[in-house]
Scaffold this active site. Structure first.
Site, mmCIF file in Angstrom:
data_model
loop_
_atom_site.group_PDB
_atom_site.id
_atom_site.type_symbol
_atom_site.label_atom_id
_atom_site.label_comp_id
_atom_site.label_asym_id
_atom_site.label_seq_id
_atom_site.Cartn_x
_atom_site.Cartn_y
_atom_site.Cartn_z
ATOM 1 N N GLU A 172 0.923 -1.253 -0.121
ATOM 2 C CA GLU A 172 -0.001 -0.172 0.067
ATOM 3 C C GLU A 172 0.654 1.307 0.032
ATOM 4 O OE1 GLU A 172 -1.577 1.990 3.694
ATOM 5 O OE2 GLU A 172 -1.742 -0.149 4.403
ATOM 6 N N LYS A 214 -8.039 -4.101 10.281
ATOM 7 C CA LYS A 214 -6.858 -3.789 10.896
ATOM 8 C C LYS A 214 -7.265 -3.191 12.330
ATOM 9 C CE LYS A 214 -5.196 0.751 9.469
ATOM 10 N NZ LYS A 214 -4.292 1.570 8.684
#
Length: 202
Positions: free
Chosen positions: A34, A123
């Site tokens: 990412e 997350k």
């Protein structure tokens, strides 16, 4: 070890240097990468990395806060959306575009809100502020098949602790990549994380 999901977070990376680091990470075994949207000129670097490496890894964006950002990323071919918060509209739009969503959350309420919106991964952020015992307790009420990642303060030295607490993996930030570091430094840290996860370093 394919079952351990390690997401490389390239916060602050610039378009001119992104390819060298992404190539290094992929060669070391990373399959999720990412580039956070608070990085310089991400509108250039993310489409470029997707076009060049999209066949070798799941590449996308972090710190995604708005539906319009999801639309831009989907048009660029990005496949991964990571959020710092629980924003159902963002999650729903990304899922509708066929993207993998790792939604940031901290509480059971936020976790279930993210799952209800369609998030596939969760997350726990910032993990270092909560600790492994908190994640272990939270997982007791979550669907067991949902991957939970620790993000924030994960190092090669403590990765095992998070996995033992029930995490399916982790998002790796400053202990893997700091803006401006060399690709060789990225390789060294990537190999340390891979070794810690039990993976064989190529």
């Amino acid at each position: 070890m394919d079952s351990i999901k390690l997401v490389a977070i390239l916060r602050g990376i610039r378009p001119a240097e992104a390819a060298e680091h992404v190539d290094t990470l992929i060669s070391t075994g990373f399959r999720y990468i990412e580039i956070p949207l608070n990085s310089p000129d991400w509108q250039q670097s993310i489409p470029q990395m997707v076009a060049r490496f999209g066949g070798q890894a799941t590449i996308g964006a972090g710190t995604v806060l708005k539906v319009e950002q999801v639309d831009f990323l989907a048009a660029a071919g990005a496949k991964l959306i990571v959020t710092p918060n629980t924003q159902p509209a963002v999650i729903r739009r990304a899922v509708a575009q066929g993207m993998l969503v790792c939604a940031g959350c901290a509480t059971a309420t936020e976790a279930f809100t993210a799952l209800d919106a369609g998030a596939q991964w969760l997350k726990i952020f910032p993990s270092s502020a909560f600790g492994p015992a908190y994640i272990q307790a939270l997982k007791a009420v979550l669907p067991p098949a949902v991957p939970v990642l620790a993000v924030g303060g994960v190092t090669p030295e403590n990765l095992t602790t998070w996995i033992e607490a029930g995490c399916a993996g982790a998002g790796l930030g400053s202990d893997l990549y700091r803006a401006g570091q060399t690709a060789e430094r990225t390789r060294q840290q990537a190999e340390r994380f891979m070794a810690a996860s039990g993976a064989l370093v190529p």
